[in-house]
Scaffold this motif. Structure first.
Motif, short mmCIF file in Angstrom:
data_model
loop_
_atom_site.label_atom_id
_atom_site.label_comp_id
_atom_site.label_asym_id
_atom_site.label_seq_id
_atom_site.Cartn_x
_atom_site.Cartn_y
_atom_site.Cartn_z
N ALA A 141 16.52 4.13 -15.02
CA ALA A 141 15.70 4.84 -16.03
C ALA A 141 14.34 4.19 -16.15
CB ALA A 141 16.41 4.84 -17.37
N LYS A 142 13.35 5.04 -16.27
CA LYS A 142 11.98 4.55 -16.36
C LYS A 142 11.72 4.04 -17.78
CE LYS A 142 7.37 6.23 -15.18
NZ LYS A 142 6.67 7.16 -14.31
N THR A 143 11.12 2.87 -17.92
CA THR A 143 10.78 2.41 -19.28
C THR A 143 9.69 3.32 -19.79
OG1 THR A 143 9.56 0.74 -18.11
CG2 THR A 143 11.33 -0.05 -19.52
N PRO A 146 -0.44 2.91 -13.82
CA PRO A 146 0.43 4.07 -13.95
C PRO A 146 0.30 5.03 -12.75
CG PRO A 146 -0.65 3.64 -16.04
CD PRO A 146 -1.27 2.72 -15.03
N ASN A 147 1.42 5.61 -12.39
CA ASN A 147 1.50 6.63 -11.34
C ASN A 147 1.29 6.14 -9.91
OD1 ASN A 147 2.18 9.07 -12.74
ND2 ASN A 147 0.21 8.81 -13.76
N VAL A 148 1.29 4.86 -9.72
CA VAL A 148 1.10 4.34 -8.36
C VAL A 148 2.43 4.34 -7.58
CG1 VAL A 148 1.40 1.86 -8.87
CG2 VAL A 148 -0.20 2.57 -7.09
N GLY A 149 3.53 4.57 -8.32
CA GLY A 149 4.83 4.69 -7.64
C GLY A 149 5.80 3.56 -7.96
N LYS A 150 5.59 2.87 -9.07
CA LYS A 150 6.45 1.72 -9.41
C LYS A 150 7.91 2.14 -9.57
CE LYS A 150 3.95 0.76 -13.02
NZ LYS A 150 2.97 1.85 -12.78
N SER A 151 8.16 3.19 -10.36
CA SER A 151 9.55 3.61 -10.60
C SER A 151 10.19 4.11 -9.32
CB SER A 151 9.61 4.75 -11.61
OG SER A 151 8.94 4.38 -12.76
N THR A 152 9.41 4.84 -8.54
CA THR A 152 9.94 5.36 -7.28
C THR A 152 10.37 4.20 -6.38
OG1 THR A 152 8.36 7.19 -7.49
CG2 THR A 152 9.41 6.92 -5.35
N LEU A 153 9.56 3.15 -6.34
CA LEU A 153 9.90 2.01 -5.50
C LEU A 153 11.11 1.25 -6.06
CD1 LEU A 153 9.35 0.23 -3.06
CD2 LEU A 153 7.70 -1.06 -4.44
N LEU A 173 0.87 -1.18 0.00
CA LEU A 173 0.00 0.00 0.00
C LEU A 173 0.90 1.22 0.00
CD1 LEU A 173 -2.64 -1.26 2.60
CD2 LEU A 173 -2.84 -1.25 0.11
N ASN A 174 1.19 1.73 -1.21
CA ASN A 174 2.14 2.83 -1.34
C ASN A 174 1.47 4.18 -1.08
OD1 ASN A 174 4.73 3.85 -1.91
ND2 ASN A 174 4.11 4.36 -4.00
N LYS A 175 2.28 5.19 -0.91
CA LYS A 175 1.82 6.56 -0.58
C LYS A 175 1.04 6.55 0.73
CE LYS A 175 1.70 7.62 -5.52
NZ LYS A 175 1.25 8.50 -6.59
N ALA A 176 1.40 5.60 1.60
CA ALA A 176 0.73 5.51 2.90
C ALA A 176 0.95 6.80 3.70
CB ALA A 176 1.24 4.30 3.68
N ASP A 177 2.00 7.54 3.35
CA ASP A 177 2.26 8.82 4.03
C ASP A 177 1.14 9.83 3.79
OD1 ASP A 177 3.47 8.56 1.32
OD2 ASP A 177 3.92 10.69 1.56
N MET A 178 0.39 9.65 2.69
CA MET A 178 -0.68 10.60 2.37
C MET A 178 -2.06 10.08 2.77
SD MET A 178 0.47 11.95 -1.38
CE MET A 178 -0.41 13.51 -1.26
N ILE A 183 3.61 1.29 2.79
CA ILE A 183 4.95 1.84 2.52
C ILE A 183 4.86 3.27 1.98
CG2 ILE A 183 5.99 -0.43 2.01
CD1 ILE A 183 6.01 0.46 -0.98
N ASP A 184 5.99 3.94 2.03
CA ASP A 184 6.14 5.25 1.40
C ASP A 184 7.42 5.14 0.57
OD1 ASP A 184 6.96 7.81 0.76
OD2 ASP A 184 6.89 8.58 2.81
N ALA A 185 7.24 4.85 -0.71
CA ALA A 185 8.41 4.61 -1.57
C ALA A 185 9.27 5.85 -1.71
CB ALA A 185 7.95 4.13 -2.94
N GLN A 186 8.63 7.01 -1.56
CA GLN A 186 9.38 8.25 -1.74
C GLN A 186 10.40 8.46 -0.62
OE1 GLN A 186 7.00 11.92 -2.27
NE2 GLN A 186 7.94 11.82 -4.29
N SER A 187 9.96 8.31 0.61
CA SER A 187 10.90 8.52 1.72
C SER A 187 11.59 7.21 2.12
CB SER A 187 10.18 9.11 2.93
OG SER A 187 9.46 8.09 3.59
#
Ligand code: GDP
Length: 288
Positions: A150-152, A133-140, A60-65, A88-92
């Motif tokens: 690099a992002k595909t 898309p935009n769920v945070g895959k690349s960030t994770l 469960l990403n972006k749990a920080d928000m 999780i919070d993939a960003q931090s």
């Protein structure tokens, strides 16, 4: 990172499914990445069919928000279905360290069997991230890799060979995630994705999205709404609510009328930048 919008058509969906299923052959465990604020709306509608029996860890990403109490409810909901879900919070990076251990635990039996067959040092656990898309895959991926991958899709027409990224000693991750489509047929889902910025603003009418957001906040987070915009009470009538917020925030046209586009912009900006605090847009009880 720029927001990407993929136009999904039946042919694209079939291709995406095929691509994910090809990758599944290479891995032991799939990480299903969901947005903690809207776990059902950010989920691919065919996910069970696509992943089949492959061991799956829900992240469960972006749990920080997200609203912490609601995230707890989701974790229990998935647990009751026999699935482990980690916030999780993939960003931090919060919570990300638990992933490898959980993945290892999930494939314990398979690896025990490998050992029983005489393989002394089984290879690392192989994993794939899947999500809309935009769920945070690349960030994770970057977070787990400890560097920028690099992002595909960054370079159109360039398909690079898939590679394994080492995550500690015991896990390897495919560097290209599985990209899946969300559940478009449901209008509610579209609005929730739009409110959180998961789909491009140009796709839906911004005032419509703000109407959805304000109705949601009036029902579920009335105190936050009142506090943010200095409202004594929240008008039932949506136009009156737009008018009140518009006047409070000085969103007026040169003729002195309320500029509804401006109000919509402000409300959505405030939601996406947590000016109204941590918000969850669906609970297991209200799930779409
Ligand atoms: P992808 O399309 O699934 O690869 O998504 P990205 O990795 O590009 O992330 C989309 C947006 O969400 C970016 O602006 C990220 O910075 C943001 N993001 C990703 N993970 C998190 C998180 O855990 N918390 C917050 N607050 N933002 C995140």
């Amino acid at each position: 990172m720029p927001m990407t919008v993929i136009q999904w058509f039946p042919g694209h969906m079939a291709k995406a499914k095929r691509e994910v299923q090809e990758k599944l052959k290479l891995i032991d465990v799939a990480f299903e990445l969901l947005d903690a604020r809207l776990p059902m709306s950010s989920r691919n509608p065919m996910i069970d069919d696509i992943l089949g029996q492959k061991p799956r860890l829900i992240l469960l990403n972006k749990a920080d928000m997200a609203d912490e109490a609601v995230t707890e409810q989701w974790i229990r909901y998935f647990h009751d279905q026999g699935r482990l879900a980690l916030p999780i919070d993939a960003q931090s990076g919060t919570g990300v360290r638990q992933i490898a251990a959980a993945a290892k635990e999930m494939v314990k039996d398979k690896f025990e069997k490998m050992r029983a067959k005489g393989i002394k040092n089984p290879r690392p656990v192989r994993a794939l991230i899947v999500g809309i898309p935009n769920v945070g895959k690349s960030t994770l991926i970057n977070r787990l890799a400890g560097r920028h991958i690099a992002k595909t899709g960054d370079k159109p027409g360039v398909t690079k060979a898939q590679q394994w990224i080492k995550v500690g000693k015991e896990m390897e991750l495919l560097d290209t995630p599985g990209i899946l489509w969300p559940k478009f047929e449901d209008e509610d889902v579209g609005y929730k994705l739009a409110v959180t910025g998961a789909i491009k603003d140009e796709i839906l009418n911004l005032q419509d999205v703000a109407v959805y957001a304000l109705r949601f906040l009036s029902t579920h987070y009335p105190n936050r709404l009142a506090e943010r915009y200095g409202l004594d009470d929240i008008p039932d009538d949506i136009v009156a609510l737009f008018d009140t917020i518009g006047r409070r925030r000085g969103c007026l046209t040169s003729g002195g009328a309320v500029d509804y586009d401006k109000v919509a912009d402000i409300v959505l900006y405030d939601i996406r930048t947590e000016k109204l605090g941590r918000l969850s847009f669906e609970t297991p009880a209200s799930r779409t």
